[in-house]
Design a protein around this motif. Structure first.
Motif, PDB file in Angstrom:
ATOM      1  N   LYS A 106      18.415  77.131  24.166  1.00 26.42           N
ATOM      2  CA  LYS A 106      19.364  78.021  24.851  1.00 26.42           C
ATOM      3  C   LYS A 106      19.935  77.369  26.094  1.00 26.42           C
ATOM      4  CE  LYS A 106      17.551  82.108  22.651  1.00 26.42           C
ATOM      5  NZ  LYS A 106      17.121  83.510  22.792  1.00 26.42           N
ATOM      6  N   LEU A 107      19.666  77.905  27.288  1.00 25.69           N
ATOM      7  CA  LEU A 107      20.339  77.413  28.493  1.00 25.69           C
ATOM      8  C   LEU A 107      19.393  76.682  29.445  1.00 25.69           C
ATOM      9  CD1 LEU A 107      22.626  80.517  29.147  1.00 25.69           C
ATOM     10  CD2 LEU A 107      23.200  78.371  27.990  1.00 25.69           C
ATOM     11  N   ARG A 108      18.304  76.169  28.915  1.00 20.45           N
ATOM     12  CA  ARG A 108      17.335  75.453  29.762  1.00 20.45           C
ATOM     13  C   ARG A 108      17.771  73.995  29.878  1.00 20.45           C
ATOM     14  NH1 ARG A 108      14.128  78.736  26.504  1.00 20.45           N
ATOM     15  NH2 ARG A 108      13.394  77.027  25.195  1.00 20.45           N
ATOM     16  N   ALA A 109      18.355  73.663  31.006  1.00 26.27           N
ATOM     17  CA  ALA A 109      18.964  72.345  31.180  1.00 26.27           C
ATOM     18  C   ALA A 109      17.961  71.208  31.007  1.00 26.27           C
ATOM     19  CB  ALA A 109      19.624  72.255  32.553  1.00 26.27           C
ATOM     20  N   ASP A 110      16.736  71.406  31.463  1.00 19.90           N
ATOM     21  CA  ASP A 110      15.767  70.316  31.397  1.00 19.90           C
ATOM     22  C   ASP A 110      15.321  70.003  29.977  1.00 19.90           C
ATOM     23  OD1 ASP A 110      12.781  72.166  32.482  1.00 19.90           O
ATOM     24  OD2 ASP A 110      14.410  72.677  31.113  1.00 19.90           O
ATOM     25  N   GLU A 111      15.663  70.840  29.020  1.00 20.62           N
ATOM     26  CA  GLU A 111      15.311  70.611  27.620  1.00 20.62           C
ATOM     27  C   GLU A 111      16.385  69.822  26.867  1.00 20.62           C
ATOM     28  OE1 GLU A 111      12.502  71.588  26.126  1.00 20.62           O
ATOM     29  OE2 GLU A 111      11.813  73.505  26.968  1.00 20.62           O
ATOM     30  N   TYR A 112      17.551  69.652  27.464  1.00 17.44           N
ATOM     31  CA  TYR A 112      18.636  68.957  26.770  1.00 17.44           C
ATOM     32  C   TYR A 112      18.489  67.450  26.935  1.00 17.44           C
ATOM     33  CZ  TYR A 112      20.810  73.192  25.273  1.00 17.44           C
ATOM     34  OH  TYR A 112      21.051  74.377  24.613  1.00 17.44           O
ATOM     35  N   GLU A 113      18.779  66.733  25.869  1.00 15.50           N
ATOM     36  CA  GLU A 113      18.446  65.314  25.807  1.00 15.50           C
ATOM     37  C   GLU A 113      19.632  64.383  26.037  1.00 15.50           C
ATOM     38  OE1 GLU A 113      14.779  65.985  22.614  1.00 15.50           O
ATOM     39  OE2 GLU A 113      16.496  64.739  22.062  1.00 15.50           O
ATOM     40  N   HIS A 114      20.818  64.799  25.617  1.00 13.93           N
ATOM     41  CA  HIS A 114      21.978  63.937  25.753  1.00 13.93           C
ATOM     42  C   HIS A 114      23.086  64.702  26.457  1.00 13.93           C
ATOM     43  CE1 HIS A 114      19.878  62.522  22.034  1.00 13.93           C
ATOM     44  NE2 HIS A 114      19.903  61.408  22.735  1.00 13.93           N
ATOM     45  N   TRP A 115      23.779  64.015  27.350  1.00 21.41           N
ATOM     46  CA  TRP A 115      24.791  64.646  28.173  1.00 21.41           C
ATOM     47  C   TRP A 115      26.075  63.825  28.159  1.00 21.41           C
ATOM     48  CZ3 TRP A 115      23.953  69.141  31.101  1.00 21.41           C
ATOM     49  CH2 TRP A 115      22.637  69.619  31.098  1.00 21.41           C
ATOM     50  N   GLY A 116      27.207  64.543  28.264  1.00 18.77           N
ATOM     51  CA  GLY A 116      28.480  63.867  28.461  1.00 18.77           C
ATOM     52  C   GLY A 116      28.696  63.589  29.944  1.00 18.77           C
ATOM     53  N   GLN A 117      29.834  62.983  30.239  1.00 22.66           N
ATOM     54  CA  GLN A 117      30.154  62.596  31.605  1.00 22.66           C
ATOM     55  C   GLN A 117      30.811  63.723  32.401  1.00 22.66           C
ATOM     56  OE1 GLN A 117      29.291  59.549  33.094  1.00 22.66           O
ATOM     57  NE2 GLN A 117      28.045  59.584  31.230  1.00 22.66           N
ATOM     58  N   GLY A 118      31.294  64.735  31.718  1.00 20.37           N
ATOM     59  CA  GLY A 118      31.881  65.871  32.399  1.00 20.37           C
ATOM     60  C   GLY A 118      33.391  65.851  32.443  1.00 20.37           C
ATOM     61  N   THR A 119      33.961  67.048  32.561  1.00 21.30           N
ATOM     62  CA  THR A 119      35.407  67.199  32.701  1.00 21.30           C
ATOM     63  C   THR A 119      35.669  68.281  33.750  1.00 21.30           C
ATOM     64  OG1 THR A 119      37.495  67.569  31.507  1.00 21.30           O
ATOM     65  CG2 THR A 119      35.612  68.883  30.792  1.00 21.30           C
ATOM     66  N   GLN A 120      36.623  68.013  34.635  1.00 22.28           N
ATOM     67  CA  GLN A 120      36.880  68.907  35.759  1.00 22.28           C
ATOM     68  C   GLN A 120      37.760  70.078  35.334  1.00 22.28           C
ATOM     69  OE1 GLN A 120      35.902  68.660  39.217  1.00 22.28           O
ATOM     70  NE2 GLN A 120      36.769  70.739  39.260  1.00 22.28           N
ATOM     71  N   VAL A 121      37.353  71.265  35.754  1.00 21.99           N
ATOM     72  CA  VAL A 121      38.164  72.467  35.579  1.00 21.99           C
ATOM     73  C   VAL A 121      38.401  73.069  36.961  1.00 21.99           C
ATOM     74  CG1 VAL A 121      38.228  74.818  34.674  1.00 21.99           C
ATOM     75  CG2 VAL A 121      37.342  72.956  33.253  1.00 21.99           C
ATOM     76  N   THR A 122      39.669  73.274  37.298  1.00 24.44           N
ATOM     77  CA  THR A 122      40.023  73.852  38.587  1.00 24.44           C
ATOM     78  C   THR A 122      40.879  75.079  38.362  1.00 24.44           C
ATOM     79  OG1 THR A 122      39.999  71.661  39.621  1.00 24.44           O
ATOM     80  CG2 THR A 122      41.121  73.427  40.813  1.00 24.44           C
ATOM     81  N   VAL A 123      40.464  76.194  38.957  1.00 25.13           N
ATOM     82  CA  VAL A 123      41.194  77.454  38.814  1.00 25.13           C
ATOM     83  C   VAL A 123      41.650  77.890  40.200  1.00 25.13           C
ATOM     84  CG1 VAL A 123      41.156  79.799  37.926  1.00 25.13           C
ATOM     85  CG2 VAL A 123      39.692  78.038  36.884  1.00 25.13           C
ATOM     86  N   SER A 124      42.946  77.846  40.409  1.00 28.40           N
ATOM     87  CA  SER A 124      43.479  78.244  41.717  1.00 28.40           C
ATOM     88  C   SER A 124      44.928  78.609  41.574  1.00 28.40           C
ATOM     89  CB  SER A 124      43.307  77.114  42.733  1.00 28.40           C
ATOM     90  OG  SER A 124      44.163  76.037  42.434  1.00 28.40           O
ATOM     91  N   SER A 125      45.406  79.390  42.536  1.00 28.98           N
ATOM     92  CA  SER A 125      46.807  79.786  42.540  1.00 28.98           C
ATOM     93  C   SER A 125      47.594  78.933  43.526  1.00 28.98           C
ATOM     94  CB  SER A 125      46.932  81.269  42.879  1.00 28.98           C
ATOM     95  OG  SER A 125      46.267  81.553  44.090  1.00 28.98           O
TER      96      SER A 125
END
Length: 125
Positions: A106-125
């Motif tokens: 589920k959402l337990r971060a320490d149990e996840y084995e492989h990760w991507g590098q990330g992508t930025q999301v910005t929400v603003s007016s």
């Protein structure tokens, strides 16, 4: 070796939508759960927001329930996060991750084995 690559991030106004993608390559085993996490500016830990198991069951953090949808396409080894009605507090770097074989963590971060590098999301007016 497993590689995950996120895409689809960007800048949107409040109320807008984005779809993030996570493409897997390498020694991908589809009998793993996958999830999306995010890390907002100033936060030390990543927040788990959506997870899907190998059978398609899903779970969401309360902060995104009803607005975000996680899905996966086994044929293309791609995971998706559809984000609707975006809010400024959704601004963060979004990461996809794959978990252990056969177990849905589920959402337990320490149990996840492989990760991507990330992508930025910005929400603003």
């Amino acid at each position: 070796q497993v590689n995950l690559l996120e895409s689809g991030g960007g800048s949107v106004e409040p109320g807008g939508s984005l779809i993030l993608s996570c493409v897997g390559s390498g020694d991908i085993n589809l009998r793993r759960c996958m999830a999306w996490f995010r890390q907002a500016p100033g936060q030390e830990e990543r927040e788990g927001i959506a997870s899907i198991d190998m059978n398609g069951r899903t779970t969401y953090a309360d902060s995104v329930k009803g607005r975000f949808t996680i899905s996966r396409d086994s044929a293309t080894k791609t995971g998706y996060l559809e984000m609707n009605n975006l809010k400024p507090e959704d601004t963060a770097i979004y990461y996809c991750a794959t978990g252990p074989l056969y177990r849905w963590v589920k959402l337990r971060a320490d149990e996840y084995e492989h990760w991507g590098q990330g992508t930025q999301v910005t929400v603003s007016s």
